[in-house]
Design an enzyme around this catalytic site. Structure first.
Site, PDB file in Angstrom:
ATOM      1  N   ARG A   1       0.834  -1.197   0.000  1.00  0.00           N
ATOM      2  CA  ARG A   1       0.000   0.000   0.000  1.00  0.00           C
ATOM      3  C   ARG A   1       0.870   1.249   0.000  1.00  0.00           C
ATOM      4  NH1 ARG A   1      -4.834  -1.172   4.426  1.00  0.00           N
ATOM      5  NH2 ARG A   1      -5.708  -3.021   3.401  1.00  0.00           N
TER       6      ARG A   1
ATOM      7  N   ASP B   1       1.189   5.472   0.262  1.00  0.00           N
ATOM      8  CA  ASP B   1       0.509   6.594   0.913  1.00  0.00           C
ATOM      9  C   ASP B   1       0.011   7.610  -0.106  1.00  0.00           C
ATOM     10  OD1 ASP B   1       1.154   5.473   3.351  1.00  0.00           O
ATOM     11  OD2 ASP B   1       2.929   6.718   3.651  1.00  0.00           O
TER      12      ASP B   1
ATOM     13  N   TYR C   1      11.819   0.708  -3.633  1.00  0.00           N
ATOM     14  CA  TYR C   1      11.352   2.080  -3.770  1.00  0.00           C
ATOM     15  C   TYR C   1      12.523   2.976  -4.156  1.00  0.00           C
ATOM     16  CZ  TYR C   1       6.924   1.067  -1.323  1.00  0.00           C
ATOM     17  OH  TYR C   1       5.693   0.576  -0.954  1.00  0.00           O
TER      18      TYR C   1
ATOM     19  N   ARG D   1      10.098   7.277   3.496  1.00  0.00           N
ATOM     20  CA  ARG D   1      10.125   8.739   3.525  1.00  0.00           C
ATOM     21  C   ARG D   1      10.801   9.270   4.795  1.00  0.00           C
ATOM     22  NH1 ARG D   1       4.142   9.970   3.174  1.00  0.00           N
ATOM     23  NH2 ARG D   1       4.850  12.120   3.471  1.00  0.00           N
TER      24      ARG D   1
END
Length: 279
Positions: A68, A70, A131, A223
């Protein structure tokens, strides 16, 4: 009339037994979405994908995603699995591509369609996820890549950031780098397999690309890691500080959370032979 033929529904012939799994590799521009997971009264990637598939297949479906994302986070290779009937597994690759091009909004694109065995899960069968976070530095803001990069302005010491990031490799408790509310009563150990920086360019605009690969990630983990590494890159913190923050298992010990727009879900790894390309 081409779109009408492309979106002609396929109705399952056997209402009792699912015969396999359809797996879709999707990309999306996350700017206008409230994340991947469906939420009441919010525009989400899962909501748009589910509606498109239900329109085409003319039945309710259950989506499972590899990870998932954000709100505001992008994806190049997000994988979604859907249990399927035999008749649905017979739909050709060309027909899928034409149908989803017609039914999905223009900020979601279908990249590939695969078949997998019954019971396959895009989430639980994933071995690794990758990522990439992109940062632009300097006085001039990015133009063509402004929606997929973080303009930081200040120069960054990438070598110091590389030294700091080395402590992330391996299995650790990453509680310091996740959203506090998401860690309550849940395991926060993850295995990071690799991290790396490179100087890259897109559409003629230079940026720093930080790529991290792991078995799974916590809410806002990447992040927060990036925000912390930038503290090191600006020389506000020394490289050892990141290791100390990791060991603290306390969100307050780490740095700020980097903006969502610079993050992109790049790839998912599955066991060889698990997925076969739809003919």
């Amino acid at each position: 009339m081409e779109n009408e033929r492309a979106t002609a529904p396929v109705i399952a012939t056997d209402p009792l037994e699912l015969d396999g799994t359809l797996v879709f590799r999707l990309g999306y521009d996350g700017a206008a979405f409230s994340g991947f997971a469906e939420q009441p009264s919010q525009r989400t990637v899962a909501g748009e994908v589910r509606r498109a598939l239900e329109t085409f297949l003319r039945r309710p479906i259950d989506l499972t995603c590899a990870g998932r994302t954000d709100a505001g986070v992008h994806a190049i290779s997000q994988y979604v699995s859907v249990p399927a009937y035999e008749s649905e597994l017979e739909i050709t690759h060309r027909r899928w591509m034409r149908a989803m091009a017609a039914l999905l909004p223009n900020d979601i694109a279908l990249g590939e369609v695969y078949h997998a065995a019954p019971g396959f899960s895009a989430r639980f069968d994933a071995r690794a996820r990758a990522y990439t976070y992109r940062i632009v530095t300097g006085d001039a803001p990015p133009l063509l890549t402004r929606n997929v990069t973080w303009w930081h302005r200040l120069p960054l010491d990438v070598e110091a950031m590389e030294r700091a990031a080395a402590c992330l490799i391996g299995e650790h408790d990453f509680k310091s780098f996740c959203k506090v509310s998401s860690a309550i009563g849940k395991p926060t150990c993850r295995n990071v397999m690799s991290v790396g920086f490179e100087q890259a360019s897109a559409l003629g605009e230079d940026h720093i690309a930080f790529t991290i690969t792991g078995n799974a990630f916590l809410h806002s983990m990447v992040r927060t890691i990036v925000g912390s590494l930038v503290e090191v890159g600006c020389h506000r913190r020394d490289p050892q500080w990141l290791a100390d923050a990791l060991d603290a298992c306390d969100r307050q010990a780490a740095g700020p959370t980097a903006p969502a727009r610079g993050l992109c879900f790049m790839d998912v790894t599955y066991d060889e032979g698990v997925l076969t390309v739809c003919p």
